[in-house]
Every structure is written in C-alpha cells, then in structure tokens.
Design an enzyme around this catalytic site. Structure first.
Site, PDB file in Angstrom:
ATOM      1  CB  ALA A 149      -0.943  -0.005   1.207  1.00  0.00           C
ATOM      2  CB  SER A 150       4.437   1.943   0.317  1.00  0.00           C
ATOM      3  OG  SER A 150       4.988   1.014  -0.596  1.00  0.00           O
ATOM      4  NE  ARG A 189       9.954  -4.110   0.396  1.00  0.00           N
ATOM      5  CZ  ARG A 189      10.670  -4.174  -0.719  1.00  0.00           C
ATOM      6  NH1 ARG A 189      11.775  -4.884  -0.753  1.00  0.00           N
ATOM      7  NH2 ARG A 189      10.294  -3.527  -1.809  1.00  0.00           N
ATOM      8  CB  VAL A 195      -1.152  -0.005 -13.984  1.00  0.00           C
ATOM      9  CG1 VAL A 195      -1.948   0.999 -13.148  1.00  0.00           C
ATOM     10  CG2 VAL A 195      -1.987  -1.249 -14.262  1.00  0.00           C
ATOM     11  CB  ILE A 219      -2.182  -1.133  -7.939  1.00  0.00           C
ATOM     12  CG1 ILE A 219      -1.938  -0.914  -9.439  1.00  0.00           C
ATOM     13  CG2 ILE A 219      -3.501  -1.857  -7.701  1.00  0.00           C
ATOM     14  CD1 ILE A 219      -1.682  -2.188 -10.236  1.00  0.00           C
ATOM     15  CG  ASN A 264      -1.161  -4.095  -4.797  1.00  0.00           C
ATOM     16  OD1 ASN A 264      -1.345  -3.953  -6.011  1.00  0.00           O
ATOM     17  ND2 ASN A 264      -0.290  -3.339  -4.112  1.00  0.00           N
ATOM     18  CE1 TYR A 287       5.262  -9.227 -12.313  1.00  0.00           C
ATOM     19  CE2 TYR A 287       4.539  -9.145 -14.607  1.00  0.00           C
ATOM     20  CZ  TYR A 287       4.355  -8.807 -13.271  1.00  0.00           C
ATOM     21  OH  TYR A 287       3.270  -8.060 -12.896  1.00  0.00           O
TER      22      TYR A 287
HETATM   23  N1  LIG Z   1       1.996  -1.502 -13.058  1.00  0.00           N
HETATM   24  C1  LIG Z   1       1.662  -2.429 -13.929  1.00  0.00           C
HETATM   25  O1  LIG Z   1       1.764  -2.227 -15.172  1.00  0.00           O
HETATM   26  C2  LIG Z   1       1.099  -3.744 -13.461  1.00  0.00           C
HETATM   27  C3  LIG Z   1       0.444  -4.545 -14.403  1.00  0.00           C
HETATM   28  C4  LIG Z   1      -0.083  -5.751 -13.988  1.00  0.00           C
HETATM   29  C5  LIG Z   1       0.032  -6.156 -12.679  1.00  0.00           C
HETATM   30  N2  LIG Z   1       0.694  -5.354 -11.784  1.00  0.00           N
HETATM   31  C6  LIG Z   1       0.807  -5.840 -10.399  1.00  0.00           C
HETATM   32  O2  LIG Z   1       0.283  -4.855  -9.533  1.00  0.00           O
HETATM   33  C7  LIG Z   1       0.826  -5.033  -8.230  1.00  0.00           C
HETATM   34  C8  LIG Z   1       1.212  -3.681  -7.653  1.00  0.00           C
HETATM   35  O3  LIG Z   1       2.272  -3.138  -8.409  1.00  0.00           O
HETATM   36  P1  LIG Z   1       2.327  -1.598  -8.836  1.00  0.00           P
HETATM   37  O4  LIG Z   1       2.143  -1.563 -10.307  1.00  0.00           O
HETATM   38  O5  LIG Z   1       1.447  -0.767  -8.006  1.00  0.00           O
HETATM   39  O6  LIG Z   1       3.878  -1.308  -8.566  1.00  0.00           O
HETATM   40  P2  LIG Z   1       4.617  -0.346  -7.492  1.00  0.00           P
HETATM   41  O7  LIG Z   1       4.147   1.041  -7.656  1.00  0.00           O
HETATM   42  O8  LIG Z   1       6.071  -0.632  -7.711  1.00  0.00           O
HETATM   43  O9  LIG Z   1       4.151  -0.917  -6.113  1.00  0.00           O
HETATM   44  C9  LIG Z   1       4.579  -2.162  -5.629  1.00  0.00           C
HETATM   45  C10 LIG Z   1       4.178  -2.318  -4.183  1.00  0.00           C
HETATM   46  O10 LIG Z   1       4.603  -3.628  -3.743  1.00  0.00           O
HETATM   47  C11 LIG Z   1       5.258  -3.470  -2.502  1.00  0.00           C
HETATM   48  N3  LIG Z   1       6.250  -4.523  -2.259  1.00  0.00           N
HETATM   49  C12 LIG Z   1       7.286  -4.904  -3.039  1.00  0.00           C
HETATM   50  N4  LIG Z   1       8.017  -5.855  -2.427  1.00  0.00           N
HETATM   51  C13 LIG Z   1       7.418  -6.067  -1.224  1.00  0.00           C
HETATM   52  C14 LIG Z   1       7.691  -6.922  -0.127  1.00  0.00           C
HETATM   53  N5  LIG Z   1       8.760  -7.746  -0.114  1.00  0.00           N
HETATM   54  N6  LIG Z   1       6.870  -6.894   0.964  1.00  0.00           N
HETATM   55  C15 LIG Z   1       5.806  -6.054   0.980  1.00  0.00           C
HETATM   56  N7  LIG Z   1       5.497  -5.216  -0.023  1.00  0.00           N
HETATM   57  C16 LIG Z   1       6.295  -5.226  -1.115  1.00  0.00           C
HETATM   58  C17 LIG Z   1       5.907  -2.096  -2.562  1.00  0.00           C
HETATM   59  O11 LIG Z   1       6.094  -1.574  -1.248  1.00  0.00           O
HETATM   60  P3  LIG Z   1       7.497  -1.419  -0.489  1.00  0.00           P
HETATM   61  O12 LIG Z   1       8.556  -1.255  -1.539  1.00  0.00           O
HETATM   62  O13 LIG Z   1       7.316  -0.207   0.377  1.00  0.00           O
HETATM   63  O14 LIG Z   1       7.627  -2.680   0.298  1.00  0.00           O
HETATM   64  C18 LIG Z   1       4.850  -1.288  -3.289  1.00  0.00           C
HETATM   65  O15 LIG Z   1       3.904  -0.770  -2.386  1.00  0.00           O
HETATM   66  C19 LIG Z   1       1.969  -6.037  -8.397  1.00  0.00           C
HETATM   67  O16 LIG Z   1       1.541  -7.306  -7.953  1.00  0.00           O
HETATM   68  C20 LIG Z   1       2.211  -6.051  -9.885  1.00  0.00           C
HETATM   69  O17 LIG Z   1       2.775  -7.269 -10.318  1.00  0.00           O
HETATM   70  C21 LIG Z   1       1.222  -4.154 -12.145  1.00  0.00           C
END
Ligand SMILES: NC(=O)c1ccc[n+]([C@@H]2O[C@H](COP(=O)([O-])OP(=O)(O)OC[C@H]3O[C@@H](n4cnc5c(N)ncnc54)[C@H](OP(=O)(O)O)[C@@H]3O)[C@@H](O)[C@H]2O)c1
Length: 258
Positions: free
Chosen positions: A23-24, A47, A200, A27, A99, A165
């Site tokens: 949630a930091s 984290r 996204v 999405i 997420n 991935y």
């Molecule tokens: N963006 C896209 O195009 C896209 C497309 C399809 C699916 N997704 C999926 O959407 C989800 C969210 O990603 P996002 O696009 O919002 O990317 P993001 O902006 O990079 O956010 C990723 C989040 O995951 C957290 N995270 C990473 N490693 C972690 C760990 N070891 N423990 C706890 N939290 C952790 C991060 O928080 P901290 O670093 O603070 O821990 C951050 O809040 C993911 O599952 C991704 O695979 C994204």
C-alpha cells in the site's frame, strides 16, 4: 422484478476491515485510498512504513479508520505480526487485497537468481502466506470475507523477455482457482477473485527496467491504465451480491496492442 439475493453494493463492507499489501505506492495506495472513501477501515502494509502512513494520512485525516503497518511479505513472522496488529486494532480482517508484487527484467538465459527469487518470494509465496493468515482470521470470526489477488495480463499470456515474472503471475491465476476450490470444499462464505491489469502507470516499470527514463517512455507510448482504474475494479468485485463471485477481471489499456 425480484430483489437480488443477499447484501450487495459497498454497503455490505461498510465499517469492515480491508488488509492491503503493497500500500506504499501505485495500485495498493490507490486501493487503500478508495476503500477508505467507500467507508471501509483499512490496514495498509508494505516495507516502507512512512510511505504507507503518508498515503493513509491523506485519505483518513482523523486516523481512526486506518492503520499503517510495516510488513515484508517474504517474511512469515513479519506477516503474522501485521495480521496480529490488525486484529488488535480493528478486531480482524474481512477483505484481503494481495497486491504487493514486482517484476525484474531478468531473462531466463541471463537473469540473476536473486531477481528470480525475489519475484517468486513476493508474487507467489508472499501472496500465499498472507492468504493463509487472512483466512485463519476470517474463519475464526464466522467465515465471511473476500480475497482479491492482483495478478497481471502477464499471467494470461507470456510477454517476451518476462518469463519468470510471467510464470509468477500464471501461478497467481492457478492459486486463485485452487483457493476457490478449497473454500468450496469447506463450505466457507469467503469469495476469491483475481484482477489482471495490462500496463498501469505506477513504480512498476522503473523498478522492472531500473530506469525512470525508460519507464516514462513505456508509459507515454499510449494512454495506459491509472492505478485508480484498478481500484475501481476492486470496488466492482467487492460490490457484487454475496451469491456472485467474479473470478477474473482482465483489463488492458484500450490501445495496448499485446
Ligand atoms: N503496473 C503495472 O503495469 C502492473 C500490471 C499488472 C500487474 N501489476 C501488479 O500490480 C501489483 C502492484 O504493483 P504496482 O504496479 O502498483 O507497482 P509499485 O508502484 O512498484 O508498487 C509495488 C508495491 O509492492 C510493494 N512490495 C514490493 N516488495 C514487497 C515486499 N517484499 N513486501 C511487501 N510489499 C512489497 C511495494 O512496497 P514497499 O517497496 O514499500 O515494500 C509497493 O507498495 C503487483 O503485484 C504487480 O505485479 C502491475
């Protein structure tokens, strides 16, 4: 016309608690913000505790409906402590949004094992640990609830160069169906569903490509999804009447060719 069966709309979750991983940023931050606006209580975890706290503070100025917890989903004890804090503060969780996730551009021919392992640990095992702990909590309080996995279009087909991935997101798809069957076998009233977005605009691409500049280029090729679009899909899934379980939502930017 007859009334729909059971409770429906976001009304059914008013005052209930959602636990959101990652949630930091991106999405997860958008989902946390939206569910607070819909009247839910939210436990946001990641984290980077300070960043989760800032997201929740903006959406819940009084602080009474939200809790920021530090949690690394790769660490079983860290997850257990986060759920225990959620229980102490709000009495338990009713909704889990799995997420937290990430990708690395790490090919099968040349990728680093550390990067492969992090994707597996966070996207697959972390999701399983959080699911197990949330289920135990939901079952101890009567077995109602909803679990939502954030999968990916990369779990529906294999984008070039993203083998590991994509494998983790295919695993999320399998885990969604496996959980659905386990829940049916036990007769729980807990629903499960997956949301699979295409591109996204979040921190995902800069992390994947290790370059802010390349990420900007990817997101500027066409109008990509916003994190709020995914939050809207979460609300749609949760809003369905109790007898309706949305299994998969596949969503792409309209102009995304792949
Ligand atoms: N963006 C896209 O195009 C896209 C497309 C399809 C699916 N997704 C999926 O959407 C989800 C969210 O990603 P996002 O696009 O919002 O990317 P993001 O902006 O990079 O956010 C990723 C989040 O995951 C957290 N995270 C990473 N490693 C972690 C760990 N070891 N423990 C706890 N939290 C952790 C991060 O928080 P901290 O670093 O603070 O821990 C951050 O809040 C993911 O599952 C991704 O695979 C994204």
């Amino acid at each position: 016309m007859s009334e729909p069966q059971g409770r429906h709309g976001m009304q059914q979750w008013k005052g209930k608690t959602a636990f959101i991983t990652g949630a930091s940023n991106g999405i997860g931050a958008a989902v946390a913000t939206r569910l607070l606006a819909e009247g839910m209580r939210v436990v946001g975890s990641a984290r980077r505790h300070d960043r989760v706290a800032a997201v929740l503070q903006k959406a819940d100025a009084s602080g009474g409906n939200s809790l920021a917890v530090q949690c690394d989903v790769r660490d079983e004890q860290s997850v257990q402590e986060a759920f225990s804090l959620a229980k102490q503060t709000f009495g338990g969780v009713d909704v889990l949004v799995n997420n937290a996730g990430l990708g690395h551009a790490a090919t099968l021919a040349e990728g680093k094992v550390d990067e492969w392992r992090e994707m597996l640990d966070v996207n697959v095992l972390g999701l399983c640990i959080c699911t197990r702990d949330a289920l135990a909590d939901m079952r101890s309080r009567g077995g109602r609830g909803h679990i939502i996995h954030i999968g990916s279009m990369a779990g529906q087909r294999v984008p070039a160069g993203a083998g590991l991935y994509s494998a983790t997101k295919h695993a999320v798809r399998a885990l969604t169906e496996a959980l659905r069957m386990e829940l049916r076998e036990k007769g729980d009233s807990i629903r499960v569903g997956e949301i699979c977005p295409g591109f996204v605009e979040t921190g995902f691409a800069s992390n994947y490509m290790k370059s802010e500049e390349k990420a900007r280029e990817v997101y500027s090729r066409f109008k990509v999804l916003e994190a709020d679009d995914v939050a809207e899909a979460v609300v749609y899934m949760l809003s369905c009447p109790e007898h309706v379980q949305i299994h998969d939502i596949l969503m792409r930017p309209t102009e995304q060719p792949t």
